[in-house]
Design an enzyme around this catalytic site. Structure first.
Site, short mmCIF file in Angstrom:
data_model
loop_
_atom_site.label_atom_id
_atom_site.label_comp_id
_atom_site.label_asym_id
_atom_site.label_seq_id
_atom_site.Cartn_x
_atom_site.Cartn_y
_atom_site.Cartn_z
N THR A 111 0.91 -1.19 0.09
CA THR A 111 0.00 0.07 0.07
C THR A 111 0.75 1.22 -0.07
OG1 THR A 111 -1.88 -1.08 1.20
CG2 THR A 111 -1.82 1.19 1.26
N SER A 162 1.17 -7.45 -0.45
CA SER A 162 1.74 -8.51 0.64
C SER A 162 1.26 -9.84 0.36
CB SER A 162 0.71 -8.27 1.83
OG SER A 162 1.39 -7.43 2.84
N THR A 192 1.30 -4.27 4.23
CA THR A 192 1.00 -4.53 5.60
C THR A 192 0.49 -5.77 6.10
OG1 THR A 192 -1.25 -3.30 5.55
CG2 THR A 192 1.01 -1.87 6.38
N ASP A 193 -0.21 -6.61 5.10
CA ASP A 193 -1.19 -7.68 5.29
C ASP A 193 -0.20 -8.71 6.11
OD1 ASP A 193 -3.43 -6.41 4.95
OD2 ASP A 193 -3.83 -7.49 3.23
#
Ligand SMILES: *[C@@H]1O[C@H](CO)[C@@H](O)[C@H](O)[C@H]1NC(C)=O
Ligand SMILES: *[C@@H]1O[C@H](CO)[C@@H](O)[C@H](O)[C@H]1NC(C)=O
Ligand SMILES: *[C@@H]1O[C@H](CO)[C@@H](O)[C@H](O)[C@H]1NC(C)=O
Ligand SMILES: *[C@@H]1O[C@H](CO)[C@@H](O)[C@H](O)[C@H]1NC(C)=O
Ligand SMILES: *[C@@H]1O[C@H](CO)[C@@H](O)[C@H](O)[C@H]1NC(C)=O
Ligand SMILES: *[C@@H]1O[C@H](CO)[C@@H](O)[C@H](O)[C@H]1NC(C)=O
Ligand SMILES: *[C@@H]1O[C@H](CO)[C@@H](O)[C@H](O)[C@H]1NC(C)=O
Ligand SMILES: CC(=O)N[C@H]1CO[C@H](CO)[C@@H](O)[C@@H]1O
Length: 379
Positions: free
Chosen positions: A58, A105, A138-139
């Protein structure tokens, strides 16, 4: 493994700062091939040099709408664009910017993260490089973070950073997060703290920090263990002296290109109907099965008995983690067969189990020892 953090911090503080030109030749060439730009600033000899690997996510996300925070394209912008959004770094550091990959991710995997770890180690081994930054979606950020934490043997700061809003959104958090990450990687007091996760003004340990909310900026937390520090503007501020995770193992991945396959299965009421999933996991080549157990690693008793019988028969390692999101599982006890994940959540336990299996093979005692890192009184 306990490192001599204080000595290293002093040594780092006194390290000569360096320019990209001062790197060993093979790293300079790898850098040129990776991004084909010069460093993003004038190679100021009085500033430290860090290496920055962009992987996508992101933070590098783009959308035609400034209000879109879902459905945008992750991994759309390159390292140079991300750095250009933070001109302030020119006064902080010289950057060796490397586009490692540029994906969301969920496209990251352990083949890539082991390569990333080896690349980072190679740069950190150079006396000219002060620290490393990785930007990431971030996942699965916490999975890459623990991979780096368990496989990089250096006291130099390693920082992994992401963003919750794409670069094109109003109040995008990426540029400030990146500036903070870069400041952290140039900060002598950040040495000897293992890999660190930073977003939203917070500094957390890679070992414990997890994503707790799919959307909010304040998502990375370690509820039980807390943060290591925070930022005042771009200046890091630590709460404590460097304190490594107790007996954290280090894995030498020099010779590994792939890791043993490990599956995660989830516990729930009625899971006795899903015993075939265990056989399916084993049939698909799993060498380990982590259960995201109810409470203290619990499963339905019929399911648990099948898990045990099938795994024992096939020499597949069994790790009990918890689906509760926090706390630690009790160890099974000496001589037990089920390995306790202790404080690692299921996805972190999977990485630990893969590295442990790759290192020791199917040896329950040795694997439990790796998981007992933060539970030193057992075994
Ligand atoms: C990372 O490591 C691979 C394999 O050794 C190498 O080909 C590549 O050039 C390295 N990348 C950088 C940026 O050093
Ligand atoms: C860098 O610092 C100098 C001196 O404080 C300041 O004038 C300049 O604006 C800064 N550059 C950036 C890009 O922040
Ligand atoms: C190099 O960085 C130092 C410290 O921030 C600063 O004082 C100096 O002006 C910079 N030099 C150049 C040429 O930008
Ligand atoms: C990880 O992704 C890379 C690139 O897409 C691929 O070559 C590799 O086989 C993948 N590894 C695993 C374990 O899926
Ligand atoms: C890691 O393993 C390689 C062989 O695969 C060996 O050459 C190297 O010395 C090991 N590194 C350390 C620090 O033990
Ligand atoms: C036990 O493992 C053997 C192979 O080692 C396999 O042929 C057999 O089907 C397995 N039994 C069960 C009950 O899974
Ligand atoms: C299994 O690991 C333990 C602990 O590291 C070690 O003492 C033992 O020799 C290993 N067993 C085998 C068969 O390698
Ligand atoms: C990623 C990339 O475009 N690398 C190129 C950088 O420049 C060198 C030298 O011209 C090329 O060999 C690389 O392919």
């Amino acid at each position: 493994m306990l490192f001599t953090s204080v000595i290293a911090a002093v040594a780092l503080a006194g390290a000569a700062s360096a320019r990209v030109e001062d790197l060993p030749r093979h790293l300079r060439l790898a850098y040129r091939d990776a991004i084909n730009t010069t460093a993003t600033n004038g190679n100021n000899a009085s500033l430290p040099t860090i290496v920055y690997f962009g992987t996508g996510g992101t933070i590098a996300g783009s959308d035609s709408s400034a209000t879109a925070v879902t459905g945008y394209q992750a991994g759309a912008l390159g390292v140079q664009t991300l750095l250009d959004a933070v001109p302030e770094i020119i006064n902080v550091t010289n950057i060796i910017g490397i586009q490692f990959t540029n994906v969301a991710s969920d496209e990251m995997n352990t083949t890539l993260t082991m390569q990333l770890s080896r690349n980072i180690s190679e740069y950190l081994a150079s006396p000219d490089v002060f620290g490393a930054v990785v930007s990431h979606g971030t996942d699965t950020l916490e999975e890459t973070a623990i991979m780096l934490d368990l496989t990089i043997k250096s006291d130099k700061p390693v920082v992994i950073v992401g963003a919750m809003r794409p670069a094109t959104a109003i109040s995008a958090d990426g540029p400030y997060n990146l500036l903070q990450a870069i400041s952290l990687a140039t900060y002598a007091g950040a040495a000897g703290r293992g890999t660190m996760v930073t977003l939203n003004d917070r500094i957390g340990s890679a070992f414990y920090t997890t994503k707790t909310n799919p959307r909010s900026l304040d998502t990375f937390k370690a509820y039980e263990q807390g943060y290591l520090g925070n930022f005042v503007g771009a200046t890091p501020r630590f709460w404590y002296e460097p304190a490594p995770v107790l007996n954290k193992p280090w894995f030498n991945i020099t010779g590994f290109t792939t890791l043993p396959h490990v599956t995660i299965l989830y516990a729930y009421e009625d899971m006795n109907l899903d015993i075939p999933l265990i056989s399916a996991a084993i049939a698909s080549g799993a060498k380990g099965i982590v259960v995201a157990g109810s409470g203290d690693g619990g499963t339905d008793s019929t399911w648990g008995a099948a898990w045990s019988a099938l795994c024992k028969n096939a020499s597949v390692a069994m790790v009990a983690a918890t689906r509760t999101g926090d706390g630690s599982d009790a160890p099974d006890g000496p001589g037990g067969y089920t390995i306790s994940a202790n404080s690692l959540n299921p996805e972190k336990a999977k990485i630990m189990l893969q590295l442990s299996l790759a290192t020791h093979g199917y040896n329950i005692t040795a694997i439990q020892k790796d998981f007992d890192s933060d539970y030193p009184t057992f075994g």
